[in-house]
Design a protein around this motif. Sequence first.
Motif, mmCIF file in Angstrom:
data_model
loop_
_atom_site.group_PDB
_atom_site.id
_atom_site.type_symbol
_atom_site.label_atom_id
_atom_site.label_comp_id
_atom_site.label_asym_id
_atom_site.label_seq_id
_atom_site.Cartn_x
_atom_site.Cartn_y
_atom_site.Cartn_z
ATOM 1 N N HIS A 1 0.943 -1.475 0.247
ATOM 2 C CA HIS A 1 -0.067 -0.088 0.054
ATOM 3 C C HIS A 1 0.883 1.277 -0.245
ATOM 4 O O HIS A 1 0.231 2.199 -0.945
ATOM 5 C CB HIS A 1 -0.759 -0.156 1.293
ATOM 6 N N ALA A 2 1.827 1.597 0.988
ATOM 7 C CA ALA A 2 2.865 2.280 0.972
ATOM 8 C C ALA A 2 3.373 2.653 -0.441
ATOM 9 O O ALA A 2 3.574 3.879 -0.903
ATOM 10 C CB ALA A 2 3.551 2.108 1.784
ATOM 11 N N LEU A 3 3.712 1.309 -0.872
ATOM 12 C CA LEU A 3 3.599 1.991 -2.428
ATOM 13 C C LEU A 3 3.354 2.153 -3.532
ATOM 14 O O LEU A 3 3.603 3.087 -4.596
ATOM 15 C CB LEU A 3 5.019 0.452 -2.852
ATOM 16 N N GLU A 4 2.393 2.168 -3.496
ATOM 17 C CA GLU A 4 1.139 2.203 -4.133
ATOM 18 C C GLU A 4 0.826 3.646 -4.239
ATOM 19 O O GLU A 4 0.527 4.704 -5.224
ATOM 20 C CB GLU A 4 -0.192 1.359 -3.742
ATOM 21 N N THR A 5 0.708 4.039 -2.438
ATOM 22 C CA THR A 5 0.250 5.189 -2.508
ATOM 23 C C THR A 5 1.302 6.261 -3.259
ATOM 24 O O THR A 5 1.582 6.768 -3.723
ATOM 25 C CB THR A 5 0.200 5.566 -0.812
#
Length: 220
Positions: free
Chosen positions: A152-156
């Motif tokens: 999720h961090a990388l998607e954000t």
Amino acid sequence: MSGDIPSGARALVLTVSDGVAVGARQDESGIALADRLALVGFRVDRRSVSDERALIEAALREAAQDHVFIISTGGTGLTPRDVTPQATLAAIDYEVPGLAEAMRAAGRATTPMADLSRGVVGVIGQSLVVNVPGSPKAAVESLAAIEPTLGHALETLAGPYDHDIGAAEEWAPHADEEAISSAATAVARAPSREDDETDAPTIPPGDPSDPWRDLPKPPD
């Protein structure tokens, strides 16, 4: 893991060690981290540098140009040669302290020595940078601690962002929506009989039961 790793995402494992950099010691931590990252879907590269702040900082900046995730291992302790956190702070745009805290908390469940790790997590551009200890076991355990939120961090970071100018213009309220909002605000501000009749107790300043006692007292 929360959110899938983007297809084709590249990760760099940066081993910070004088011994590994000159070929005098095997890169056990780097190999262990690379294997785990490959298992969760990354294309993994590895690199090593000696414990020199300028070299570490330059390696992080260079890696961020074509890697979405950079994880360094080594140099997070208390000795004068442990300069990875200082180099990372100089290279990143901003910190993500919750992830660093999560890694220390996970390590603390096994040993109190985890609190001596000064590892930093932060962002360079759209890349996430993570410092983990030099021990293979501690390095892999630290990575495992942030895996639930890594995708999720990388998607954000990859964007687009909700607060971009274009998004703000798209969500600008129409005139009728503004009128409804103003009316709702007026109703919310109107005093009610219940407000007048309720005599809520006041918590004295410094009372230990006050959940906001650690915050500054607001101005009158």
